[in-house]
Design a protein around this motif. Sequence first.
Motif, short mmCIF file in Angstrom:
data_model
loop_
_atom_site.label_atom_id
_atom_site.label_comp_id
_atom_site.label_asym_id
_atom_site.label_seq_id
_atom_site.Cartn_x
_atom_site.Cartn_y
_atom_site.Cartn_z
N LEU A 26 0.84 -1.20 0.00
CA LEU A 26 0.00 0.00 0.00
C LEU A 26 0.87 1.25 0.00
O LEU A 26 0.61 2.21 -0.74
CB LEU A 26 -0.89 -0.04 1.25
N THR A 27 1.93 1.22 0.81
CA THR A 27 2.81 2.39 0.84
C THR A 27 3.53 2.55 -0.50
O THR A 27 3.75 3.66 -0.97
CB THR A 27 3.85 2.31 1.97
N LEU A 30 1.27 4.26 -2.91
CA LEU A 30 1.19 5.70 -2.68
C LEU A 30 2.46 6.41 -3.13
O LEU A 30 2.41 7.54 -3.60
CB LEU A 30 0.93 5.97 -1.20
N PHE A 31 3.58 5.73 -2.99
CA PHE A 31 4.85 6.29 -3.45
C PHE A 31 4.77 6.56 -4.95
O PHE A 31 5.05 7.67 -5.42
CB PHE A 31 5.97 5.29 -3.14
N ILE B 171 7.56 4.32 8.37
CA ILE B 171 6.62 3.40 7.72
C ILE B 171 6.68 2.03 8.37
O ILE B 171 5.65 1.41 8.66
CB ILE B 171 6.95 3.28 6.21
N LEU B 209 1.50 5.02 7.35
CA LEU B 209 1.52 4.19 6.15
C LEU B 209 1.04 4.96 4.93
O LEU B 209 1.57 4.81 3.84
CB LEU B 209 0.62 2.97 6.34
N PRO B 213 4.81 7.76 2.28
CA PRO B 213 5.34 7.50 0.93
C PRO B 213 5.29 8.71 0.02
O PRO B 213 6.16 8.87 -0.84
CB PRO B 213 4.41 6.41 0.39
N VAL B 214 4.30 9.58 0.22
CA VAL B 214 4.20 10.76 -0.64
C VAL B 214 5.37 11.71 -0.36
O VAL B 214 5.94 12.32 -1.27
CB VAL B 214 2.85 11.46 -0.45
N VAL B 217 8.53 10.17 -2.11
CA VAL B 217 8.68 10.41 -3.54
C VAL B 217 9.01 11.88 -3.79
O VAL B 217 9.81 12.21 -4.68
CB VAL B 217 7.45 9.93 -4.34
#
Lengths: 205, 536
Positions: A26-27, A30-31, B171, B209, B213-214, B217
């Motif tokens: 899931l992560t 989103l990445f 995470i 979680l 991740p945003v 990136v």
Amino acid sequence: MTAVAGAGAQAHGEGGAKLGMWLFLLTELLFFSGAFLLYAVFRARYAAGFHAAAADESTAIGTANTLVLLTSSLCMALAIAALRQGRVRASLLGQGATMLLGLVFLAVKATEWAGKIGRGLYPDSPVLLRREHGEVLFFGLYYVLTGIHAVHVAIGIGVIAAAFLLTARGRLGPGRYALLENAGLFWHFVDVVWIYLFPLFYLVT
Amino acid sequence: MTDPLPTATAQPPRPRGFLAAWLLSTDHKRIGIMYLAALTLVLAAGAALGVLMRLSAVAPGALLNARHYNQTFTLHGVLMIFLFVIPGIPVSFGNFLLPLLIGARDVAFPRLNRLSWWLYLTGAAVILSSLFLKGGPLDTGWTFYAPYSVQTRTQVSFAVVGVFILGFSSILTGLNFVTTIHRLRAPGMGWLRMPLFPWTLYATGWVQLLATPVLAVTLVFIVLERFFGVGFFDPAKGGDPILFEHLFWIYSHPAVYIMVLPAMGVVSEIVPTFARRTVYGYRAVAFSAVCIAAVGYLVWGHHMFTSGMSDTSRTLFSLLTFLVAVPSGVKIFNWVATLHGGSIRTDAPMLFALTFIFLFSIGGLTGLIIGSLAPNLHVHATYFIVGHFHYVMFGGAGMAFLAALHYWFPKITGRLYDERAARAGWVLLFVGFNLLYFTMFVLGLQGMPRRYFDYPARYFPGHMTATVGSWILALGLAVVLGNLLRALRRGAPAPADPWGGTTLEWTTSSPPPPENFEEIPVVTRGPYAYGEGARR
């Protein structure tokens, strides 16, 4: 592990490991979605430039690589099924084939990149900067997204290699295959990401 | 610290050096203690930098030049945000207490837990190494806004990579906690019998979680921009710096809830224990944590009211921002309702918890002022924002950290601290805090912009007052931490349940044995069962 041997026995259900992997994927999703967001914004803003730049991509090579990756996913699924049923040699064969196809994918990708870079098409290159904004951003996204994807393919190959060694040594087997299954989940995820990248860069013009 | 863990396992532990025994441990309690030590160091270092900035503000140029001032506030922000408040309560108290609170022997993935601790150390080392490498400490502010972060010659890349690694650590912790809560609750502990601190850790885990991740990136993009000039945030190549702000705040606003939710969890544990009452509206408090986490995703745009957005989106983001206040208010009112009619004891943990409620309310209410469009335009990027931010972060997460430190100190170390010194430290902290940060509200309304190195003379009295406040605050922090450090060695032995708490961690010895419980407890009722002779 010293003091937590008992805790380990309590905690390490195969199901727990799988839940953890799904959360991790899931992560990852989103990445990638951060990058997809940029694609969407820039595509909306510079539709013409994206259209022109996409003509530069070879659909044949893209299709071939898609087939390579999909086949590798099939091999991985077969390898997991084989290990579950206790057919260790078949599983090793499947894992080996997956890694091999992964390497083929990376090799094709590298040739593709090399060809473009040879023509002076890379981020911040004089050739590219003369082109229109949309084309600059298209190729920027192309390199960044396929690059991050390629890093994931390489990591996937590493994880499968570890699973391969553990299977060969008998540490993974019919009773204990969570690691291989998780490696498989990761590999399928990388495959799915490519399924999105393929149309965005090769098919939609 | 002497080894607090008696070795009473059937399996004889392999002989190891002291350092290896700690660093290679997969015991959630040891990992929690190591995080706690690291966090306290970072807190002290960050506070020292803060005092340095305040000193520079009363005599601009005497102590730091403009460039060094920029680097100081950036480092202060990076240390405090990424190495202290974001990991903060979850990695230290969460790690130590989550398994104890839900009656488990450890977290779901002990080795992954150790990995996230190592990643934290690695990230910290990489960030600190950026101080000594070519270009010197970064000067972008902790937000790394493009295009400046892409252009500056200071060492942005290393710092950003360090934060990326910390994100990974975050995470993995979130993933571990969510899985632990799903799978390792003691028999009989249904979701609605779970104490409130695990509830907030659960909500926090999901935010970690889904948001981190945003940021990851986005940080990758900065590094790619710096090394390859890709152009995503460079208008000259068709890119858009505003996109960076969007991506950054899509993470960094939810990150506020990573910082504050566990703090609310801590307060939800302390208030019932010291009021001797079951938490009022347990379900509402539990679900409001999840609501805060959910709505918290949708409000990032309120950081960008002045960056160029359509009026529709500004109004929408303003409305959504107001919505977050609802579940936060539910919590505040429920704590107050719990206190009502309770038999309240004001030991140090309770003092800090009440301080949290008071300061966080001020932080939250000023948040509503900033969340409204018109006043936002007036106070945007002034000291008002800095004041609000510190009331929420330090008055909120920081005070809860200190509350947790005092509440669980006997459980973690097996020692009692000196109550009078703790209270004296608290008084200094409270006075210094309000003198420092409330003055910032006033300065901000008067128009003093944040991050400015120099200013017109009419702001001097405000800056002087705030700086005096920072001295008192630092003194208070020193008294509080000094008292605890002293208690580590000289404190009297602590009983299993010094406060009369009812949650599971108080049923085992202080400090807890290696696998937490002699026997995994079976839960037959909800938490905080005070009254009707339910007291243990």
